[in-house]
Motif scaffolding. Structure first.
Motif, PDB file in Angstrom:
ATOM      1  N   MET A  10       5.102  70.538  43.381  1.00  0.00           N
ATOM      2  CA  MET A  10       4.385  71.743  42.967  1.00  0.00           C
ATOM      3  C   MET A  10       5.242  72.613  42.045  1.00  0.00           C
ATOM      4  N   LYS A  11       4.561  73.261  41.099  1.00  0.00           N
ATOM      5  CA  LYS A  11       5.239  74.205  40.209  1.00  0.00           C
ATOM      6  C   LYS A  11       4.231  75.277  39.796  1.00  0.00           C
ATOM      7  N   VAL A  12       4.657  76.537  39.869  1.00  0.00           N
ATOM      8  CA  VAL A  12       3.787  77.645  39.464  1.00  0.00           C
ATOM      9  C   VAL A  12       3.687  77.650  37.940  1.00  0.00           C
ATOM     10  N   THR A  13       2.465  77.532  37.435  1.00  0.00           N
ATOM     11  CA  THR A  13       2.254  77.510  35.973  1.00  0.00           C
ATOM     12  C   THR A  13       1.429  78.701  35.485  1.00  0.00           C
ATOM     13  N   GLU A  14       0.766  79.416  36.405  1.00  0.00           N
ATOM     14  CA  GLU A  14      -0.016  80.606  36.021  1.00  0.00           C
ATOM     15  C   GLU A  14       0.201  81.715  37.037  1.00  0.00           C
ATOM     16  N   PHE A  15       0.147  82.971  36.545  1.00  0.00           N
ATOM     17  CA  PHE A  15       0.353  84.119  37.416  1.00  0.00           C
ATOM     18  C   PHE A  15      -0.547  85.257  36.947  1.00  0.00           C
ATOM     19  N   TRP A  16      -1.315  85.810  37.878  1.00  0.00           N
ATOM     20  CA  TRP A  16      -2.223  86.909  37.564  1.00  0.00           C
ATOM     21  C   TRP A  16      -1.983  88.069  38.529  1.00  0.00           C
ATOM     22  N   VAL A  17      -2.032  89.296  37.988  1.00  0.00           N
ATOM     23  CA  VAL A  17      -2.062  90.510  38.815  1.00  0.00           C
ATOM     24  C   VAL A  17      -3.379  91.192  38.497  1.00  0.00           C
ATOM     25  N   GLY A  18      -4.279  91.242  39.496  1.00  0.00           N
ATOM     26  CA  GLY A  18      -5.624  91.747  39.225  1.00  0.00           C
ATOM     27  C   GLY A  18      -6.303  90.839  38.219  1.00  0.00           C
ATOM     28  N   THR A  19      -6.853  91.439  37.174  1.00  0.00           N
ATOM     29  CA  THR A  19      -7.535  90.652  36.131  1.00  0.00           C
ATOM     30  C   THR A  19      -6.643  90.457  34.910  1.00  0.00           C
ATOM     31  N   ASP A  20      -5.354  90.816  35.028  1.00  0.00           N
ATOM     32  CA  ASP A  20      -4.406  90.677  33.917  1.00  0.00           C
ATOM     33  C   ASP A  20      -3.438  89.532  34.183  1.00  0.00           C
ATOM     34  N   GLN A  21      -2.995  88.911  33.097  1.00  0.00           N
ATOM     35  CA  GLN A  21      -2.023  87.827  33.186  1.00  0.00           C
ATOM     36  C   GLN A  21      -0.725  88.296  32.532  1.00  0.00           C
ATOM     37  N   PRO A  22       0.194  88.896  33.321  1.00  0.00           N
ATOM     38  CA  PRO A  22       1.423  89.455  32.740  1.00  0.00           C
ATOM     39  C   PRO A  22       2.359  88.370  32.238  1.00  0.00           C
ATOM     40  N   ARG A  23       3.186  88.726  31.259  1.00  0.00           N
ATOM     41  CA  ARG A  23       4.131  87.759  30.688  1.00  0.00           C
ATOM     42  C   ARG A  23       5.337  87.540  31.610  1.00  0.00           C
ATOM     43  N   GLY A  24       5.599  88.488  32.471  1.00  0.00           N
ATOM     44  CA  GLY A  24       6.731  88.349  33.385  1.00  0.00           C
ATOM     45  C   GLY A  24       6.829  89.557  34.287  1.00  0.00           C
ATOM     46  N   ALA A  25       7.899  89.592  35.109  1.00  0.00           N
ATOM     47  CA  ALA A  25       8.074  90.676  36.067  1.00  0.00           C
ATOM     48  C   ALA A  25       8.277  92.022  35.387  1.00  0.00           C
ATOM     49  N   THR A  26       8.813  92.007  34.165  1.00  0.00           N
ATOM     50  CA  THR A  26       9.069  93.271  33.452  1.00  0.00           C
ATOM     51  C   THR A  26       7.779  93.972  33.059  1.00  0.00           C
ATOM     52  N   ALA A  27       6.666  93.229  32.990  1.00  0.00           N
ATOM     53  CA  ALA A  27       5.384  93.825  32.601  1.00  0.00           C
ATOM     54  C   ALA A  27       4.617  94.361  33.798  1.00  0.00           C
ATOM     55  N   ILE A  28       5.215  94.322  34.981  1.00  0.00           N
ATOM     56  CA  ILE A  28       4.543  94.767  36.203  1.00  0.00           C
ATOM     57  C   ILE A  28       5.334  95.919  36.814  1.00  0.00           C
ATOM     58  N   ALA A  29       4.637  96.830  37.450  1.00  0.00           N
ATOM     59  CA  ALA A  29       5.285  97.951  38.133  1.00  0.00           C
ATOM     60  C   ALA A  29       6.209  97.436  39.238  1.00  0.00           C
ATOM     61  N   GLY A  30       7.319  98.144  39.468  1.00  0.00           N
ATOM     62  CA  GLY A  30       8.307  97.716  40.456  1.00  0.00           C
ATOM     63  C   GLY A  30       7.740  97.620  41.856  1.00  0.00           C
ATOM     64  N   VAL A  43     -11.410  83.918  37.399  1.00  0.00           N
ATOM     65  CA  VAL A  43     -10.002  83.525  37.266  1.00  0.00           C
ATOM     66  C   VAL A  43      -9.707  82.352  38.198  1.00  0.00           C
ATOM     67  N   ILE A  44     -10.178  82.446  39.444  1.00  0.00           N
ATOM     68  CA  ILE A  44      -9.961  81.369  40.433  1.00  0.00           C
ATOM     69  C   ILE A  44     -10.614  80.072  39.966  1.00  0.00           C
ATOM     70  N   ASN A  45     -11.857  80.170  39.498  1.00  0.00           N
ATOM     71  CA  ASN A  45     -12.591  78.980  39.049  1.00  0.00           C
ATOM     72  C   ASN A  45     -11.929  78.332  37.842  1.00  0.00           C
ATOM     73  N   ASP A  46     -11.464  79.170  36.900  1.00  0.00           N
ATOM     74  CA  ASP A  46     -10.794  78.628  35.711  1.00  0.00           C
ATOM     75  C   ASP A  46      -9.529  77.871  36.089  1.00  0.00           C
ATOM     76  N   MET A  47      -8.793  78.401  37.056  1.00  0.00           N
ATOM     77  CA  MET A  47      -7.589  77.701  37.524  1.00  0.00           C
ATOM     78  C   MET A  47      -7.977  76.373  38.172  1.00  0.00           C
ATOM     79  N   ALA A  48      -9.017  76.414  38.999  1.00  0.00           N
ATOM     80  CA  ALA A  48      -9.442  75.207  39.704  1.00  0.00           C
ATOM     81  C   ALA A  48      -9.908  74.123  38.747  1.00  0.00           C
ATOM     82  N   VAL A  49     -10.655  74.534  37.722  1.00  0.00           N
ATOM     83  CA  VAL A  49     -11.128  73.571  36.711  1.00  0.00           C
ATOM     84  C   VAL A  49      -9.944  72.936  35.988  1.00  0.00           C
ATOM     85  N   GLY A  50      -8.865  73.692  35.838  1.00  0.00           N
ATOM     86  CA  GLY A  50      -7.646  73.164  35.207  1.00  0.00           C
ATOM     87  C   GLY A  50      -6.771  72.396  36.178  1.00  0.00           C
ATOM     88  N   SER A  51      -7.317  71.983  37.329  1.00  0.00           N
ATOM     89  CA  SER A  51      -6.645  71.218  38.394  1.00  0.00           C
ATOM     90  C   SER A  51      -5.441  71.949  38.980  1.00  0.00           C
TER      91      SER A  51
END
Length: 552
Positions: A93-113, A236-244
């Motif tokens: 397993m490897k994490v390839t996508e990450f979402w906070v709410g309905t946004d897909q941040p580029r990394g931890a720096t784009a999210i509140a502490g 968002v969930i369905n799109d991830m699932a469709v992408g296996s």
């Protein structure tokens, strides 16, 4: 009787008792010999040799046979119910996508502490894995299941989680282990600095989302989860699932620290975010499934994943094809809700069962067996034991499998690879083929010897093949034949024909035809030698008997 001088009386029409007894002994000996010849006593030896040889060779191909007869049964398998993770996929397993709410941040720096801190708690404390970092230079050593390892690695690498500092700053109050029914796990923690108590949940995205009433934004603000926002998150969930991708959700809830909590509250949660984990298919799986399809073996994937993820993986592996539009993809709860008659009606067309429970797999196996299928099942968990026991052949995983699963299985797949299941099927067909070869060989010899001796005994009163000669053939020559045929190795052609059904006869029509033709030829030649050999070759009776034996 003797006369007055003590000489035996040999009157015409009278014989001595010794002569009569000797004749009876010869007749009895001939009868016993014919019975011995009629019974193929070499068959048990041949079967055992074939199974033992195949068992030894299969270990070299990563299939450890625990029950000897399972070797042969694998050759008759018509349906394989297989797990997805680790069997069809690499289990890396490897994490390839990450979402906070309905946004897909580029990394931890784009999210509140505050959001990063809560995500680190959810990933680092609500887990059965662990992170060990010996020093600041070496990479961390992460243990746990493949899913837990992927999430912990993501938290350390992308969120900058310090596992040791996190454990020191919080105290775990209560843990709710992962449940296959609810598809989630929970933990209640207390912040040592502030005294705040927080409940964290992690699990299947759609199930966690159903219990959420708020969601967290990238700026750290908690917003109400309205109908429109819920639809966006479900997309968002369905799109991830469709992408296996396997979609995992993180959620939390502030708990009143003054109230005694006997269990972790899972209502009114606040959604933190989603992560999508990719588990690539094994490169050899598609070819293996094609080989099964060509061989007439139906492969059915049974998984706990989202139905869209399961469908995507099944297409990637070749379980679902555009050539078979009748194939059914179903969820476990739908199959569970059907009556046994309805389940029997559709069981042949089920290709994928998603969001399944262990009892769903057991029910699927039972319905397939009722339809006359010979069923093989792969499993690795303790809760797979009932299905492994119920199947005609249970195949447990040697790497990820639990001891309970291994004890319940007939064959252990040492490398957790579906391709090895196909190899076991090929060897099973080879075993069955070798047994049929030996039976044809043995019965031809027995029928020929039986007919020759029986006909000769009736017509001439003598058997051309003596007791010692027939025992030699039965015990020595047949044993050598058994060894030769039992050690025959499988060929690719074995997987080009349909499997042998549960009710198919051991001796096929082709075998009867070969047996009859070859036995008739041998009988004709040997009876010709018996009746005309002395005249044609000018030999005496002993010489003619030797010639018949050598010809036979």
């Amino acid at each position: 009787t003797k006369d007055d001088q003590g000489k035996p009386l040999f009157n015409k029409g009278h014989v001595t008792f010794d002569a009569v007894f000797s004749s009876l002994v010869v007749i009895f000996q001939q009868a016993v010999t014919i019975i011995v010849v009629a019974i193929p006593e070499g068959l048990p030896l041949a079967v055992t040799l074939t199974l033992a040889f195949s068992m030894k060779r299969m270990v070299k191909e990563n299939a450890l046979v625990r029950r000897l007869s399972a070797c042969e049964t694998m050759g008759s398998v018509t349906a394989i119910c297989t797990d997805k993770t680790g069997t069809l996929t690499l289990n890396q397993m490897k994490v390839t996508e990450f979402w906070v709410g309905t946004d897909q941040p580029r990394g931890a720096t784009a999210i509140a502490g505050s959001v990063v801190s809560l995500l680190c708690q959810g990933a680092g404390l609500n887990t059965t894995g662990s992170v060990y970092k010996p020093d600041n230079v070496s990479p961390p050593e992460i243990t746990g299941s493949p899913t837990e390892k992927a999430l912990l690695l993501w938290a350390v690498a992308d969120l900058g989680m310090d596992a040791d500092a996190l454990k020191r700053s919080c105290k775990v109050l209560h843990v709710e282990a992962f449940n296959s029914d609810k598809k989630r796990s929970g933990v209640m923690i207390k912040d040592n600095a502030t005294g705040a108590v927080v409940a964290h949940w992690k699990g299947a995205a759609e199930m966690v989302l159903a219990n959420c009433s708020m969601y967290m934004d990238t700026d750290g603000a908690a917003r109400e989860l309205g109908a429109e926002q819920r639809r966006n998150l479900e997309k968002v969930i369905n799109d991830m699932a469709v992408g296996s991708l396997r979609c995992i959700a993180f959620a939390y809830k502030q708990v009143d620290s003054t109230t005694e909590q006997s269990k972790i509250d899972n209502d009114g949660l606040t959604l933190l975010g989603f992560v999508g984990l990719k588990d690539p298919c094994r490169p050899e799986v598609k070819a293996a499934i094609e080989a099964c399809t060509k061989a007439g073996v139906a492969v059915k994937m049974v998984t706990g994943d989202n139905i869209l993820t399961a469908r995507a993986i099944a297409k990637e592996c070749g379980i679902i094809s555009s050539n078979d539009p009748s194939g059914i993809v179903i969820e476990g709860h739908e199959f569970r809700a059907m009556s046994p008659e309805q389940q029997l009606e559709i069981v042949d067309r089920i290709h994928v069962m998603a969001r399944s429970l262990p009892l769903d797999k057991l029910a699927l196996v039972q319905r397939l067996k009722q339809k006359g299928h010979v069923v093989a099942v792969t499993g690795d968990g303790t809760n797979d034991a009932p299905a492994l026991k119920e199947a005609d052949v249970g195949l447990s995983m040697g790497v990820q499998g639990t001891e309970v699963a291994k004890e319940s299985s007939d064959i252990i797949i040492l490398n957790d690879n579906f391709d090895t299941v196909v190899t076991a099927t090929r060897w099973g067909r080879c075993v069955y083929n070798n047994i049929q070869k030996f039976i044809q060989f043995q019965l031809t010899v027995n029928v020929a010897a039986l007919v020759i001796n029986f006909v000769s005994a009736i017509t001439t009163g003598k058997m051309p093949l003596t007791t010692v000669q027939l025992l030699w053939v039965n015990l020595i020559m047949d044993t050598m034949g058994a060894l030769a045929l039992a050690t025959d190795t499988p060929t690719k052609a074995l997987m080009d024909r349909p499997p042998i059904g549960r009710t198919a006869p051991l001796i096929s029509n082709a075998m009867w035809r070969n047996l009859a033709a070859q036995a008739a030829f041998q009988i004709a030649v040997l009876l010709a030698l018996q009746y005309r050999g002395r005249d044609v070759f000018g030999t005496d009776e002993k010489g003619n008997g030797t010639m018949i034996f050598n010809a036979f």
